[in-house]
Design an enzyme around this catalytic site. Structure first.
Site, PDB file in Angstrom:
ATOM      1  N   THR B  52      -4.078  -1.424  -8.577  1.00  0.00           N
ATOM      2  CA  THR B  52      -5.010  -1.739  -7.514  1.00  0.00           C
ATOM      3  C   THR B  52      -4.438  -1.840  -6.282  1.00  0.00           C
ATOM      4  O   THR B  52      -3.185  -2.383  -6.319  1.00  0.00           O
ATOM      5  CB  THR B  52      -5.809  -2.924  -8.081  1.00  0.00           C
ATOM      6  OG1 THR B  52      -6.809  -3.192  -6.793  1.00  0.00           O
ATOM      7  CG2 THR B  52      -5.038  -4.420  -8.043  1.00  0.00           C
ATOM      8  N   GLU B  53      -4.967  -1.221  -5.292  1.00  0.00           N
ATOM      9  CA  GLU B  53      -4.224  -0.839  -4.114  1.00  0.00           C
ATOM     10  C   GLU B  53      -3.881  -2.060  -3.194  1.00  0.00           C
ATOM     11  O   GLU B  53      -3.306  -2.183  -2.394  1.00  0.00           O
ATOM     12  CB  GLU B  53      -5.128  -0.095  -3.060  1.00  0.00           C
ATOM     13  CG  GLU B  53      -6.459  -0.185  -2.759  1.00  0.00           C
ATOM     14  CD  GLU B  53      -7.381   0.722  -3.939  1.00  0.00           C
ATOM     15  OE1 GLU B  53      -6.900   0.685  -5.126  1.00  0.00           O
ATOM     16  OE2 GLU B  53      -8.472   1.033  -3.447  1.00  0.00           O
ATOM     17  N   ASN B  54      -4.651  -3.457  -3.859  1.00  0.00           N
ATOM     18  CA  ASN B  54      -4.200  -4.599  -3.059  1.00  0.00           C
ATOM     19  C   ASN B  54      -2.889  -5.515  -3.629  1.00  0.00           C
ATOM     20  O   ASN B  54      -2.667  -6.457  -3.463  1.00  0.00           O
ATOM     21  CB  ASN B  54      -5.391  -5.587  -3.036  1.00  0.00           C
ATOM     22  CG  ASN B  54      -6.208  -5.939  -4.206  1.00  0.00           C
ATOM     23  OD1 ASN B  54      -6.326  -4.730  -5.295  1.00  0.00           O
ATOM     24  ND2 ASN B  54      -6.222  -7.087  -4.678  1.00  0.00           N
TER      25      ASN B  54
END
Lengths: 238, 217
Positions: B52-54
């Site tokens: 997940t990009e976070n």
């Protein structure tokens, strides 16, 4: 002796001036330094350019800073989220400026700003409206867009653990923009859940080395933005 | 009755179709919304690491009620857990994984896909709408295989697979394969090729619901 620890949030943000560029960590609520933002609202600096992934939720934290009309311009990747009400209203009225940046480009612009790289080429946004008016270059047969590094006068960052040198550890996905925003600001101001004695943080595990940090304040029990939104609270408290 | 004659795959089946095609050992990024369903259907004998990009590699199942952590979320800002072997990292590293070609597959939603693989999925271009782009433009440029999950048409029957996108683009020539409720379609240098059709769907009917030209293998 180096001691970056200050005693109050208002002391931590005291130097922020009108017209400053301020980076604020967080991906939604995760990693958002709500006590520092509220201290900035109390402080009252105006005409700010804020760099942050989102635009805040409800009427607390970043949304309250915008609602208090202290922000001239937002630089972010995703300004509309489920609980974002303040920014959309001002934006539709044309009362706040928006620079929309793809999330990876935003992160790399911040990293570059902190790393002394003034600009870089990226494949992101090639042939899209977000590349309009920007320089492009063909490298090895592919097209790239020129993007400029971002620097800030201040960054407000939340982390889990700090020491008096400003070495930082983060908590899970609340790390997000914190480390790179510490790098990109002239003065990185950090709120930590705990400040520990020098030597307590294993050097092998340090995420942000203290050289990137200027001030640290311990906020042992930060407010939960989620909870405040459920309770429909507004800052300044009323 | 409408329901009795309804053809095609439902959302869960569309997600299953994608999950079935994700190889063991893949690093995968799932977009917000329908793409998230794919994680539920990875066969038990395959190890797939979700990004997940976070800032998390190794997303685990949703936490039990009451176990949610505000600082443990996915890109859709929903609470998640971390599997054994997971790693946290900051945003610049996260997008180095994406842009740098280290993620094998991403699954995204779409407003429109063109026959040469252009994707529009971030803005309908309405003047009053607040533009928001997130990580979509980075994902389509950097991830090795870009997969789209979408209904074949909009609610009013307008084709989403078109000759040319009319909405603002996310990227050009980026889509590799489209999974709809009616078909699985490969995007190739020679155009769109139908890999599989849902039970009860025939090629002529599929073409009528598609603005772009379809080819059969």
């Amino acid at each position: 002796m180096i001691n970056k620890v200050v005693q109050t949030a208002s002391e931590a943000v005291a130097d922020v001036f009108d017209g400053a560029t301020v980076m604020i960590s967080g991906f939604g609520e995760a990693g958002s330094p709500i006590e520092l933002i509220h201290a900035l609202i109390d402080h009252g600096a105006k005409n700010l350019t804020i760099v942050s992934n989102n635009t805040g939720n409800g009427h607390v934290g970043l949304a309250a800073l915008i609602g208090n009309r202290q922000v001239r311009k937002m630089i972010c990747s995703f300004p509309r989220t489920a609980h974002s009400v303040v920014f959309p209203e001002l934006y539709k009225k044309g009362e706040i400026e928006l620079e929309l940046v793809p999330q990876g480009t935003l992160a790399e612009r911040i990293r570059s700003g902190g790393a002394g790289i003034p600009a870089f080429y990226t494949p992101t946004s090639v042939n899209t409206p977000l590349a309009e008016g920007k320089e492009t270059k063909e490298i090895d047969g592919n097209l790239y867009v020129l993007e400029y590094g971002l620097k800030a006068d201040f960054s407000l960052v939340k982390c889990r653990t700090a020491d008096r040198h400003g070495n930082l550890l983060y908590n899970k996905t609340a790390r997000n923009f914190g480390p790179i925003m510490c790098m990109a600001a002239k003065a990185a101001i950090v709120q930590a859940k705990e400040v520990v004695d020098l030597g307590m943080i294993d050097p092998e595990t340090v995420v942000t080395p203290g050289i990137f940090v200027n001030k640290v304040i311990e906020i042992a029990n930060p407010l939960s933005e989620n909870q405040l939104i459920k309770e429909e609270r507004r800052y300044p408290w009323r | 009755m409408e329901v009795a004659t309804k053809k095609g795959w439902n959302r869960e089946e569309m997600a299953q179709n994608i999950a079935h095609d994700i190889p063991d050992g893949s690093y995968v990024n799932l977009g917000i919304g329908m793409p998230e369903l794919v994680a539920n259907y990875i066969p038990a004998n395959r190890e797939v690491v979700f990004h997940t990009e976070n800032g998390l590699l190794g997303i685990g199942p949703s936490p039990a009620e009451g176990q949610e952590d505000d600082e443990m979320i996915n890109a859709g800002k929903k609470p998640v857990t971390a599997n054994k072997g997971a790693a946290f990292f900051h945003h610049a590293d996260s997008f180095a994984m994406i842009r740098g070609g280290h993620i094998d597959i991403c699954v995204l939603g779409a407003f429109q896909i063109s026959e040469n693989g252009d994707l529009a999925n971030w803005s309908t271009g309405e003047p009053k709408a607040i533009p928001a782009v997130g990580g979509a433009m980075d994902l389509v440029q950097g991830v090795k295989h870009v997969i789209i999950i979408t209904k074949h048409t909009t609610k009013d029957g307008t084709p989403k697979i078109v000759k040319e996108c009319s909405y603002p683009l996310t990227g050009t020539k980026v889509v590799d394969r489209i999974y709809t409720d009616l078909a699985i379609i490969d995007v190739t240098d020679k155009g769109l090729f139908v890999k599989e059709m849902a039970p009860g769907v025939d090629f002529e009917a599929l073409q009528r619901k598609t603005d772009a030209h379809l080819n059969q293998y």
